[in-house]
Write an enzyme that holds these catalytic residues in place. Sequence first.
Site, PDB file in Angstrom:
ATOM      1  N   ARG A  21      49.354  23.180  69.209  1.00 29.83           N
ATOM      2  CA  ARG A  21      50.660  23.248  69.875  1.00 29.83           C
ATOM      3  C   ARG A  21      51.709  23.899  68.960  1.00 29.83           C
ATOM      4  O   ARG A  21      52.053  25.054  69.152  1.00 29.83           O
ATOM      5  CB  ARG A  21      51.095  21.828  70.307  1.00 29.83           C
ATOM      6  CG  ARG A  21      52.243  21.805  71.306  1.00 29.83           C
ATOM      7  CD  ARG A  21      53.616  21.934  70.700  1.00 29.83           C
ATOM      8  NE  ARG A  21      53.942  20.843  69.779  1.00 29.83           N
ATOM      9  CZ  ARG A  21      55.037  20.832  69.020  1.00 29.83           C
ATOM     10  NH1 ARG A  21      55.896  21.835  69.069  1.00 29.83           N
ATOM     11  NH2 ARG A  21      55.279  19.836  68.187  1.00 29.83           N
ATOM     12  N   HIS A 215      57.966  20.527  57.991  1.00 29.83           N
ATOM     13  CA  HIS A 215      57.642  21.946  57.853  1.00 29.83           C
ATOM     14  C   HIS A 215      57.850  22.318  56.387  1.00 29.83           C
ATOM     15  O   HIS A 215      58.689  21.740  55.707  1.00 29.83           O
ATOM     16  CB  HIS A 215      58.527  22.791  58.776  1.00 29.83           C
ATOM     17  CG  HIS A 215      58.079  22.734  60.209  1.00 29.83           C
ATOM     18  ND1 HIS A 215      57.450  23.770  60.845  1.00 29.83           N
ATOM     19  CD2 HIS A 215      58.127  21.729  61.113  1.00 29.83           C
ATOM     20  CE1 HIS A 215      57.143  23.422  62.082  1.00 29.83           C
ATOM     21  NE2 HIS A 215      57.547  22.182  62.278  1.00 29.83           N
ATOM     22  N   CYS A 246      59.264  26.333  65.475  1.00 31.01           N
ATOM     23  CA  CYS A 246      59.898  26.336  66.796  1.00 31.01           C
ATOM     24  C   CYS A 246      60.578  27.688  67.013  1.00 31.01           C
ATOM     25  O   CYS A 246      61.456  28.073  66.238  1.00 31.01           O
ATOM     26  CB  CYS A 246      60.932  25.205  66.871  1.00 31.01           C
ATOM     27  SG  CYS A 246      61.904  25.279  68.391  1.00 31.01           S
ATOM     28  N   ASN A 255      54.312  24.570  59.560  1.00 30.53           N
ATOM     29  CA  ASN A 255      54.223  23.123  59.329  1.00 30.53           C
ATOM     30  C   ASN A 255      53.598  22.829  57.960  1.00 30.53           C
ATOM     31  O   ASN A 255      52.946  23.685  57.367  1.00 30.53           O
ATOM     32  CB  ASN A 255      53.289  22.476  60.363  1.00 30.53           C
ATOM     33  CG  ASN A 255      53.895  22.394  61.738  1.00 30.53           C
ATOM     34  OD1 ASN A 255      54.054  23.383  62.404  1.00 30.53           O
ATOM     35  ND2 ASN A 255      54.234  21.186  62.155  1.00 30.53           N
TER      36      ASN A 255
HETATM   37  N1  COA Z   1      56.222  23.049  83.070  1.00 28.48           N
HETATM   38  C1  COA Z   1      56.120  24.233  83.741  1.00 28.48           C
HETATM   39  N2  COA Z   1      57.163  24.876  84.278  1.00 28.48           N
HETATM   40  C2  COA Z   1      58.371  24.303  84.120  1.00 28.48           C
HETATM   41  C3  COA Z   1      58.535  23.102  83.446  1.00 28.48           C
HETATM   42  C4  COA Z   1      57.412  22.472  82.893  1.00 28.48           C
HETATM   43  N3  COA Z   1      57.506  21.349  82.207  1.00 28.48           N
HETATM   44  N4  COA Z   1      59.854  22.795  83.457  1.00 28.48           N
HETATM   45  C5  COA Z   1      60.475  23.762  84.136  1.00 28.48           C
HETATM   46  N5  COA Z   1      59.583  24.682  84.534  1.00 28.48           N
HETATM   47  C6  COA Z   1      59.833  25.920  85.278  1.00 28.48           C
HETATM   48  C7  COA Z   1      60.567  25.679  86.578  1.00 28.48           C
HETATM   49  O1  COA Z   1      59.648  25.411  87.586  1.00 28.48           O
HETATM   50  C8  COA Z   1      61.288  26.988  86.782  1.00 28.48           C
HETATM   51  O2  COA Z   1      60.370  27.962  87.228  1.00 28.48           O
HETATM   52  P1  COA Z   1      60.825  29.165  88.187  1.00 28.48           P
HETATM   53  O3  COA Z   1      61.833  29.965  87.427  1.00 28.48           O
HETATM   54  O4  COA Z   1      59.557  29.907  88.424  1.00 28.48           O
HETATM   55  O5  COA Z   1      61.386  28.505  89.400  1.00 28.48           O
HETATM   56  C9  COA Z   1      61.669  27.389  85.369  1.00 28.48           C
HETATM   57  O6  COA Z   1      60.727  26.728  84.509  1.00 28.48           O
HETATM   58  C10 COA Z   1      63.065  26.951  85.007  1.00 28.48           C
HETATM   59  O7  COA Z   1      63.217  25.572  85.274  1.00 28.48           O
HETATM   60  P2  COA Z   1      64.478  24.729  84.780  1.00 28.48           P
HETATM   61  O8  COA Z   1      64.273  23.318  85.132  1.00 28.48           O
HETATM   62  O9  COA Z   1      65.735  25.406  85.258  1.00 28.48           O
HETATM   63  O10 COA Z   1      64.331  24.857  83.218  1.00 28.48           O
HETATM   64  P3  COA Z   1      65.236  25.608  82.153  1.00 28.48           P
HETATM   65  O11 COA Z   1      65.152  27.073  82.308  1.00 28.48           O
HETATM   66  O12 COA Z   1      66.563  24.973  82.089  1.00 28.48           O
HETATM   67  O13 COA Z   1      64.409  25.224  80.807  1.00 28.48           O
HETATM   68  C11 COA Z   1      62.906  23.645  79.793  1.00 28.48           C
HETATM   69  C12 COA Z   1      64.263  23.867  80.422  1.00 28.48           C
HETATM   70  C13 COA Z   1      62.958  22.315  79.070  1.00 28.48           C
HETATM   71  C14 COA Z   1      61.864  23.621  80.892  1.00 28.48           C
HETATM   72  C15 COA Z   1      62.593  24.817  78.808  1.00 28.48           C
HETATM   73  O14 COA Z   1      63.697  25.067  78.005  1.00 28.48           O
HETATM   74  C16 COA Z   1      61.387  24.527  77.951  1.00 28.48           C
HETATM   75  O15 COA Z   1      60.278  24.418  78.438  1.00 28.48           O
HETATM   76  N6  COA Z   1      61.577  24.406  76.625  1.00 28.48           N
HETATM   77  C17 COA Z   1      60.507  24.087  75.713  1.00 28.48           C
HETATM   78  C18 COA Z   1      60.779  24.690  74.386  1.00 28.48           C
HETATM   79  C19 COA Z   1      59.697  24.358  73.392  1.00 28.48           C
HETATM   80  O16 COA Z   1      58.599  23.980  73.730  1.00 28.48           O
HETATM   81  N7  COA Z   1      60.040  24.534  72.108  1.00 28.48           N
HETATM   82  C20 COA Z   1      59.114  24.306  71.040  1.00 28.48           C
HETATM   83  C21 COA Z   1      58.780  22.884  70.813  1.00 28.48           C
HETATM   84  S1  COA Z   1      59.963  22.058  69.818  1.00 28.48           S
HETATM   85 ZN    ZN Z   2      57.374  21.312  64.234  1.00 28.99          ZN
END
Ligand code: COA
Ligand code: ZN
Length: 328
Positions: A21, A215, A246, A255
């Site tokens: 991950r 990290h 990240c 990490n």
């Molecule tokens: N799994 C799959 N798709 C997801 C999802 C999930 N958990 N959460 C949201 N989505 C999809 C929605 O369905 C939507 O899709 P569409 O554009 O096709 O309709 C799109 O993502 C946007 O959804 P929204 O709820 O508006 O999310 P956002 O754009 O505000 O983003 C997060 C919020 C949390 C989903 C996003 O920022 C994210 O996944 N961040 C993770 C970052 C990460 O992993 N960083 C490293 C680890 S520390």
């Molecule tokens: Zn980390």
Amino acid sequence: MKNTVWHGARRRIRMQDVGPRDGLQIEPVFVPTADKIALVNALSRTGLAKIEVTAFVSPKAIPAMRDADEVMRGIERAPGVEYAVLVPNVRGAERAIDVQADELNLVMSATETHNLANLRMTRDQSFAALTAVTTLGHDARIPVNISLSCTFGCPMEGDVPMAVVLDWCARFADLGARGITLADTTGMAHPAQVSAIAHAFRTRWPDLQLTMHFHDTRGLAVANVLASIDAGVDRFDASLGGLGGCPYAPGASGNACTETLVHALELMDYDTGVDLAALLAASRRLPALVGHETPSPIVKAGRRLDLHPVPEWFDEVAARARDRGPRI
Ligand code: COA
Ligand code: ZN
């Protein structure tokens, strides 16, 4: 002389690999699903306590994790190993429950700026979403852990007061989380700080699982692990090959390297339960997956007693030196 301070006397330390991950999420190449599954399967056979397999996040935010469902469905689960997944919201929790993850690892940041950059939510919005996620986890009888990013410093805000970190810990402890991971997202932690926060946490929540996630951005990961152990911590996230970071934390890099920690801790008589040779074999396969060498010092230098042959000119030089007799 025996160093009693660092002597582990086979104390159990639980190693949790987050390579599939955290390690892969920042790589520009997409590692094919079958290779991810093979990586997790190889890690499963090394004796790790837990593996963070993937992240159920938006595929737009982290394209590298867009095959999370197939990876979770494709792996062979080894008895005794926990298979955790990262979850930022209810949608992620539903996907994780669907594939029967062993743990929902919830994520939010201790700082508002990093939370907005990484998760596009304020911390209060994240907490509300993760409260709902916790309920889903409890209903599905899947334990919940919360990883608090930027606990030891934020690359955009700077220092984070310990009271702020402990306050978020208290809120998740009150929700019924099984464990909390204090994550040093961009390697800003140092041993004195780690010691203070670990002691404060342990005093307040002696029964909550505490994981440290470092990290090595500034070379302090091993020192921070040793300071944590001294303060009673026995669980560590680390990433095979030292990959990771990240993508939404400026300046993030790899990490703590799993094989570096296992190598060091076993030398100091801690019991990680991990087969270092098997771990190294898995790590040596990473460059073919990600297209570049990894930072792993143990892959580069070998284990402490992986000795080198003497140079080919050695015998001649040694014989000449011995023939010369005394040289004063
Ligand atoms: N799994 C799959 N798709 C997801 C999802 C999930 N958990 N959460 C949201 N989505 C999809 C929605 O369905 C939507 O899709 P569409 O554009 O096709 O309709 C799109 O993502 C946007 O959804 P929204 O709820 O508006 O999310 P956002 O754009 O505000 O983003 C997060 C919020 C949390 C989903 C996003 O920022 C994210 O996944 N961040 C993770 C970052 C990460 O992993 N960083 C490293 C680890 S520390
Ligand atoms: Zn980390």
